[in-house]
Scaffold this active site. Structure first.
Site, PDB file in Angstrom:
ATOM      1  N   TYR A   1       0.868  -1.291   0.037  1.00 44.16           N
ATOM      2  CA  TYR A   1      -0.014   0.068   0.033  1.00 44.16           C
ATOM      3  C   TYR A   1       0.763   1.323   0.006  1.00 44.16           C
ATOM      4  CZ  TYR A   1      -3.757   3.084   1.461  1.00 44.16           C
ATOM      5  OH  TYR A   1      -4.710   4.248   1.628  1.00 44.16           O
TER       6      TYR A   1
ATOM      7  N   THR B   1       1.497   3.708   1.537  1.00 53.37           N
ATOM      8  CA  THR B   1       2.129   4.377   2.773  1.00 53.37           C
ATOM      9  C   THR B   1       3.203   3.539   3.665  1.00 53.37           C
ATOM     10  OG1 THR B   1       0.135   3.982   4.218  1.00 53.37           O
ATOM     11  CG2 THR B   1       0.138   6.052   3.260  1.00 53.37           C
ATOM     12  N   LYS B   2       3.048   2.280   3.001  1.00 54.53           N
ATOM     13  CA  LYS B   2       4.196   1.346   3.458  1.00 54.53           C
ATOM     14  C   LYS B   2       5.454   1.730   3.675  1.00 54.53           C
ATOM     15  CE  LYS B   2       0.444  -1.347   4.709  1.00 54.53           C
ATOM     16  NZ  LYS B   2       0.276  -1.323   5.928  1.00 54.53           N
ATOM     17  N   ASN B   3       6.482   0.942   4.177  1.00 55.52           N
ATOM     18  CA  ASN B   3       7.752   1.453   4.073  1.00 55.52           C
ATOM     19  C   ASN B   3       8.394   1.086   2.897  1.00 55.52           C
ATOM     20  OD1 ASN B   3       7.181   1.195   6.897  1.00 55.52           O
ATOM     21  ND2 ASN B   3       9.325   1.134   7.375  1.00 55.52           N
TER      22      ASN B   3
END
Length: 376
Positions: A192, A194-196
């Site tokens: 997704y 906004t993940k790292n």
């Protein structure tokens, strides 16, 4: 005191500003190729990500929830007849959603206070003859000690229980020198935005070093096919990572460790600024920062105070899975000693802005506001 300064909770556009030229080049080349699904880009990312994690197989899928569902079904195919999966109740409902879709029953274990991760003793207390697997959710970038969990299971004669890693918030984290995603029997990742390690839309992956589990996962992500139009595995679905997302991820993957270090520096500065009555979550060695989460018995007052200073915050996650209204009529059970730590924590957690390319002024402003938050 109200301020005109504003700090957003997240701003993925700043990541794009840094890597946009490389992403655009890869995406445009992908679009011009005319091959937008099941192509070389997804194969390339799968190879590169499997190598980075240290596993034999990476199966790209459409999103992280699909990855969890497919991983669960693959594990279930090797252990027919079992329906119970031990998990935590404090991780936003994603594992429970995947369990319900797979026709499995959640059994909720409690968590450790400091890390908010699975409490191994509580998980083991949930074991039954029906236990299929334990999900190790590496929440907020922290890492469940999967090796210790495996050792404890074997000491109880329960090596038959699969360990499934939920790595959606821990890209690049390690435990005892090994990357998350390589610690259990099978793992699920979300990409997704906004993940790292985030894509430009939804994407996910299933990782494993088991040939049998990989074969099952590949079949399940494409209708259960063993060959085109020949369905040999029940429970299949249509879940594919598109070539544009794969191209984007391949650009960002080599930068993952540097991006994680940037997040860790932000969290360290917050930790140094926190007064004694606001406690940052403890980070175990090897973990990364996905969300900068603080704990306060006056969470709502802290959130209002930060809002007055122009700082956006969020709450992850305000309702335990076992308390969700929509699941009350469905089968589940709790650990024999209940979920006291989960219930105590759910009203205390607050997520601060922690994203790539935050300015020094923004970080300093948040740190100063934390330091000024008054005791009760």
């Amino acid at each position: 005191m109200k301020t005109s300064r504003r700090v957003p909770f997240n701003d993925v556009g700043r990541l794009y500003e840094r890597y946009g030229a490389a992403i655009e080049s890869a995406v445009v080349a992908t679009l011009r190729s005319g091959w937008w699904l099941n192509g070389e880009r997804a194969e390339s990312f799968a190879r590169n990500f499997a190598a980075a994690i240290g596993v034999a197989h990476c199966i790209p899928v459409a999103n992280g929830t699909d990855a969890l569902e497919i991983a669960l079904k693959a594990a279930a195919s090797a252990r027919p007849g079992r329906r119970e999966v031990i998990t935590v109740a404090n991780a936003g409902g994603y594992t429970t959603t995947a369990l319900r879709a797979a026709g499995l029953v959640p059994v909720y274990a409690d968590i450790e206070e400091a890390s908010q991760l699975l409490d191994i003793d509580s998980a083991l207390s949930c074991l039954s003859d029906e236990t299929l697997a334990i999900v190790a959710t590496h929440l907020y970038g922290g890492v469940v000690d999967v090796a210790a969990l495996r050792e404890r299971l074997e000491s109880l004669g329960r090596s038959d229980v699969a360990i499934i890693e939920d790595c959606a918030q821990a890209h690049g984290a390690t435990s005892k020198g090994r990357p998350v995603g390589s610690l259990g029997d099978i793992a699920a990742f979300s990409f997704y935005p906004t993940k790292n390690l985030g894509a430009a839309g939804d994407a996910g992956a299933v990782l494993t070093s088991s040939e049998a589990l990989a074969d099952t996962a590949r079949a399940l992500r494409q209708y259960g096919w063993s060959a085109k139009y020949r369905i040999s595995s029940a429970g299949g679905r249509n879940s594919r990572m598109d070539e544009v997302q794969a191209a984007t991820l391949d650009v960002l993957l080599p930068n993952l460790q540097a991006l994680n270090a940037e997040r860790a520096e932000v969290m360290a500065r917050f930790a140094a600024a926190c007064p004694s009555h606001v406690h940052p979550l403890v980070r175990a060695p090897g973990s990364v920062v996905h969300l900068a989460v603080v704990r306060s018995s006056r969470r709502d007052a802290l959130r209002a105070f930060l809002a007055e200073h122009g700082i956006a915050t969020d709450v992850h996650y305000p309702i335990l899975d076992c308390d969700q209204e929509g699941w009350q009529a469905l089968p589940s059970r709790l650990a024999p000693n209940g979920l006291p730590v989960s219930r105590r924590s759910v009203g205390e957690l607050l997520s601060l802005p922690c994203f790539i390319a935050m300015s020094a002024e923004e970080v300093d402003h948040i740190g100063a506001a934390l330091a000024e938050f008054p005791a009760a």
